[in-house]
Design a protein around this motif. Structure first.
Motif, PDB file in Angstrom:
ATOM      1  N   MET A   1      56.725  18.976 -45.199  1.00 26.45           N
ATOM      2  CA  MET A   1      55.718  19.440 -44.279  1.00 26.45           C
ATOM      3  C   MET A   1      54.323  19.051 -44.752  1.00 26.45           C
ATOM      4  O   MET A   1      53.487  18.680 -43.956  1.00 26.45           O
ATOM      5  CB  MET A   1      55.862  20.964 -44.125  1.00 26.45           C
ATOM      6  N   LYS A   2      54.092  19.160 -46.088  1.00 19.05           N
ATOM      7  CA  LYS A   2      52.790  18.789 -46.629  1.00 19.05           C
ATOM      8  C   LYS A   2      52.524  17.303 -46.465  1.00 19.05           C
ATOM      9  O   LYS A   2      51.394  16.895 -46.251  1.00 19.05           O
ATOM     10  CB  LYS A   2      52.679  19.192 -48.100  1.00 19.05           C
ATOM     11  N   ILE A   3      53.566  16.503 -46.561  1.00 19.51           N
ATOM     12  CA  ILE A   3      53.402  15.058 -46.413  1.00 19.51           C
ATOM     13  C   ILE A   3      52.938  14.735 -44.993  1.00 19.51           C
ATOM     14  O   ILE A   3      52.057  13.903 -44.796  1.00 19.51           O
ATOM     15  CB  ILE A   3      54.724  14.321 -46.756  1.00 19.51           C
ATOM     16  N   ILE A   4      53.493  15.414 -44.011  1.00 20.83           N
ATOM     17  CA  ILE A   4      53.105  15.183 -42.612  1.00 20.83           C
ATOM     18  C   ILE A   4      51.639  15.560 -42.401  1.00 20.83           C
ATOM     19  O   ILE A   4      50.894  14.844 -41.737  1.00 20.83           O
ATOM     20  CB  ILE A   4      54.037  15.963 -41.658  1.00 20.83           C
ATOM     21  N   LYS A   5      51.206  16.679 -42.983  1.00 15.76           N
ATOM     22  CA  LYS A   5      49.800  17.085 -42.871  1.00 15.76           C
ATOM     23  C   LYS A   5      48.883  16.031 -43.472  1.00 15.76           C
ATOM     24  O   LYS A   5      47.863  15.673 -42.893  1.00 15.76           O
ATOM     25  CB  LYS A   5      49.572  18.427 -43.571  1.00 15.76           C
ATOM     26  N   TRP A   6      49.238  15.502 -44.641  1.00 14.67           N
ATOM     27  CA  TRP A   6      48.408  14.486 -45.297  1.00 14.67           C
ATOM     28  C   TRP A   6      48.378  13.193 -44.493  1.00 14.67           C
ATOM     29  O   TRP A   6      47.349  12.524 -44.405  1.00 14.67           O
ATOM     30  CB  TRP A   6      48.896  14.223 -46.725  1.00 14.67           C
ATOM     31  N   ILE A   7      49.490  12.853 -43.892  1.00 15.65           N
ATOM     32  CA  ILE A   7      49.526  11.647 -43.056  1.00 15.65           C
ATOM     33  C   ILE A   7      48.633  11.826 -41.834  1.00 15.65           C
ATOM     34  O   ILE A   7      47.870  10.923 -41.468  1.00 15.65           O
ATOM     35  CB  ILE A   7      50.987  11.310 -42.648  1.00 15.65           C
ATOM     36  N   LEU A   8      48.702  12.990 -41.225  1.00 16.49           N
ATOM     37  CA  LEU A   8      47.842  13.254 -40.058  1.00 16.49           C
ATOM     38  C   LEU A   8      46.363  13.241 -40.431  1.00 16.49           C
ATOM     39  O   LEU A   8      45.535  12.678 -39.702  1.00 16.49           O
ATOM     40  CB  LEU A   8      48.224  14.592 -39.410  1.00 16.49           C
ATOM     41  N   ILE A   9      46.025  13.828 -41.551  1.00 12.79           N
ATOM     42  CA  ILE A   9      44.635  13.825 -42.015  1.00 12.79           C
ATOM     43  C   ILE A   9      44.185  12.391 -42.288  1.00 12.79           C
ATOM     44  O   ILE A   9      43.090  11.984 -41.898  1.00 12.79           O
ATOM     45  CB  ILE A   9      44.470  14.721 -43.260  1.00 12.79           C
ATOM     46  N   ALA A  10      45.017  11.604 -42.919  1.00 14.22           N
ATOM     47  CA  ALA A  10      44.682  10.206 -43.205  1.00 14.22           C
ATOM     48  C   ALA A  10      44.498   9.418 -41.924  1.00 14.22           C
ATOM     49  O   ALA A  10      43.582   8.601 -41.803  1.00 14.22           O
ATOM     50  CB  ALA A  10      45.761   9.574 -44.079  1.00 14.22           C
ATOM     51  N   LEU A  11      45.356   9.666 -40.933  1.00 14.70           N
ATOM     52  CA  LEU A  11      45.231   8.966 -39.650  1.00 14.70           C
ATOM     53  C   LEU A  11      43.922   9.312 -38.936  1.00 14.70           C
ATOM     54  O   LEU A  11      43.309   8.453 -38.311  1.00 14.70           O
ATOM     55  CB  LEU A  11      46.424   9.288 -38.751  1.00 14.70           C
ATOM     56  N   ILE A  12      43.507  10.548 -39.049  1.00 13.99           N
ATOM     57  CA  ILE A  12      42.252  10.965 -38.419  1.00 13.99           C
ATOM     58  C   ILE A  12      41.075  10.232 -39.053  1.00 13.99           C
ATOM     59  O   ILE A  12      40.208   9.694 -38.364  1.00 13.99           O
ATOM     60  CB  ILE A  12      42.071  12.494 -38.513  1.00 13.99           C
ATOM     61  N   PHE A  13      41.022  10.183 -40.374  1.00 14.25           N
ATOM     62  CA  PHE A  13      39.892   9.567 -41.068  1.00 14.25           C
ATOM     63  C   PHE A  13      39.938   8.041 -41.055  1.00 14.25           C
ATOM     64  O   PHE A  13      38.911   7.387 -41.146  1.00 14.25           O
ATOM     65  CB  PHE A  13      39.782  10.085 -42.502  1.00 14.25           C
ATOM     66  N   LEU A  14      41.101   7.471 -40.944  1.00 12.73           N
ATOM     67  CA  LEU A  14      41.229   6.020 -40.947  1.00 12.73           C
ATOM     68  C   LEU A  14      41.341   5.437 -39.537  1.00 12.73           C
ATOM     69  O   LEU A  14      41.529   4.237 -39.386  1.00 12.73           O
ATOM     70  CB  LEU A  14      42.438   5.607 -41.792  1.00 12.73           C
ATOM     71  N   SER A  15      41.216   6.258 -38.564  1.00 10.59           N
ATOM     72  CA  SER A  15      41.324   5.831 -37.169  1.00 10.59           C
ATOM     73  C   SER A  15      40.231   4.809 -36.828  1.00 10.59           C
ATOM     74  O   SER A  15      39.087   4.942 -37.252  1.00 10.59           O
ATOM     75  CB  SER A  15      41.191   7.055 -36.260  1.00 10.59           C
ATOM     76  N   PRO A  16      40.562   3.794 -36.053  1.00 10.44           N
ATOM     77  CA  PRO A  16      39.570   2.781 -35.692  1.00 10.44           C
ATOM     78  C   PRO A  16      38.634   3.230 -34.556  1.00 10.44           C
ATOM     79  O   PRO A  16      37.851   2.449 -34.055  1.00 10.44           O
ATOM     80  CB  PRO A  16      40.429   1.588 -35.251  1.00 10.44           C
ATOM     81  N   TYR A  17      38.698   4.476 -34.150  1.00 13.58           N
ATOM     82  CA  TYR A  17      37.861   4.969 -33.057  1.00 13.58           C
ATOM     83  C   TYR A  17      36.384   4.867 -33.424  1.00 13.58           C
ATOM     84  O   TYR A  17      35.964   5.266 -34.493  1.00 13.58           O
ATOM     85  CB  TYR A  17      38.216   6.430 -32.739  1.00 13.58           C
ATOM     86  N   LYS A  18      35.607   4.302 -32.533  1.00 14.74           N
ATOM     87  CA  LYS A  18      34.168   4.172 -32.753  1.00 14.74           C
ATOM     88  C   LYS A  18      33.432   5.163 -31.862  1.00 14.74           C
ATOM     89  O   LYS A  18      33.872   5.470 -30.763  1.00 14.74           O
ATOM     90  CB  LYS A  18      33.690   2.776 -32.369  1.00 14.74           C
ATOM     91  N   ALA A  19      32.292   5.596 -32.326  1.00 16.75           N
ATOM     92  CA  ALA A  19      31.422   6.402 -31.489  1.00 16.75           C
ATOM     93  C   ALA A  19      30.648   5.442 -30.598  1.00 16.75           C
ATOM     94  O   ALA A  19      30.072   4.469 -31.071  1.00 16.75           O
ATOM     95  CB  ALA A  19      30.463   7.213 -32.348  1.00 16.75           C
ATOM     96  N   ASN A  20      30.665   5.686 -29.320  1.00 18.44           N
ATOM     97  CA  ASN A  20      29.999   4.804 -28.380  1.00 18.44           C
ATOM     98  C   ASN A  20      28.853   5.532 -27.697  1.00 18.44           C
ATOM     99  O   ASN A  20      29.001   6.650 -27.234  1.00 18.44           O
ATOM    100  CB  ASN A  20      30.975   4.308 -27.312  1.00 18.44           C
ATOM    101  N   ALA A  21      27.722   4.881 -27.637  1.00 19.38           N
ATOM    102  CA  ALA A  21      26.575   5.388 -26.904  1.00 19.38           C
ATOM    103  C   ALA A  21      26.050   4.235 -26.076  1.00 19.38           C
ATOM    104  O   ALA A  21      26.066   3.095 -26.513  1.00 19.38           O
ATOM    105  CB  ALA A  21      25.497   5.892 -27.855  1.00 19.38           C
ATOM    106  N   SER A  22      25.601   4.537 -24.875  1.00 18.21           N
ATOM    107  CA  SER A  22      25.110   3.482 -24.006  1.00 18.21           C
ATOM    108  C   SER A  22      23.900   3.961 -23.230  1.00 18.21           C
ATOM    109  O   SER A  22      23.987   4.926 -22.467  1.00 18.21           O
ATOM    110  CB  SER A  22      26.213   3.050 -23.040  1.00 18.21           C
ATOM    111  N   ARG A  23      22.795   3.276 -23.427  1.00 19.42           N
ATOM    112  CA  ARG A  23      21.550   3.626 -22.746  1.00 19.42           C
ATOM    113  C   ARG A  23      21.663   3.395 -21.246  1.00 19.42           C
ATOM    114  O   ARG A  23      21.004   4.063 -20.460  1.00 19.42           O
ATOM    115  CB  ARG A  23      20.405   2.786 -23.312  1.00 19.42           C
TER     116      ARG A  23
END
Length: 184
Positions: A1-23
């Protein structure tokens, strides 16, 4: 169970999602003044309209929404006015979110007395409490400076300002001196 939590945390921080702003979009990117004008000190306003009128100061009321592309484009201009005029005028930038459901006020010291329901709206009130300028949409900074100069009793006809973008989000105001030539 702890391994799954660590994998999820790693996926959140390593996600390629960018913050987008557009004037140029009507998307909500956050407060427009720090993002697009580089000046988060404009909001909340340093004074109220009531105090400004009581102290007989020139006031610039700016009604905007954070998710309006026209408001985003006007943010550097309003910030430029703050830079140019500093402590000589009161800039009162107000989001219209809280004004949407209010009835129009009958009191001249209340902002919703002046708001016409459209954004962005820029109003210049002189030290006698008279509206000298009231326009919606995108406005040239030189036009605003001329009205403020007249309200302050200062001739600024020899100066022009330009808005220059220095990156995708922020802009600066530059002063240009007009060159007068005499024809003999």
């Amino acid at each position: 169970m702890k391994i799954i939590k660590w994998i999820l945390i790693a996926l959140i921080f390593l996600s390629p999602y960018k913050a987008n702003a557009s004037r140029d979009s009507n998307s909500y990117d956050g407060n427009i003044f720090p993002i697009y004008a580089g000046n988060g000190a404009i909001v909340p306003p340093q004074t109220t309209l009531k105090e400004s009128l009581k102290n007989k100061r020139v006031a610039v009321l700016f009604f905007y929404l954070d998710d309006s592309s026209d408001s985003k484009a006007m943010a550097p201009i309003i910030s430029g006015l703050d830079l140019i005029w500093r402590n000589n005028i009161d800039i009162i930038a107000l989001t219209t979110d809280e004004l949407q459901d209010k009835e129009k006020s009958d009191l001249r010291n209340e902002p919703n007395y002046y708001w016409n329901g459209l954004i962005p709206q820029t109003i210049i009130i002189n030290s006698d409490g008279e509206v000298k300028y009231d326009q919606n949409g995108l406005i040239n900074i030189d036009e605003l400076n001329k009205i403020i100069g007249e309200a302050k009793g200062i001739d600024i006809n020899d100066t022009e300002f330009s808005l220059e973008s220095f990156n995708e989000y922020n802009s600066i105001i530059s002063e240009k001196k007009k060159i007068k030539t005499k024809i003999n």
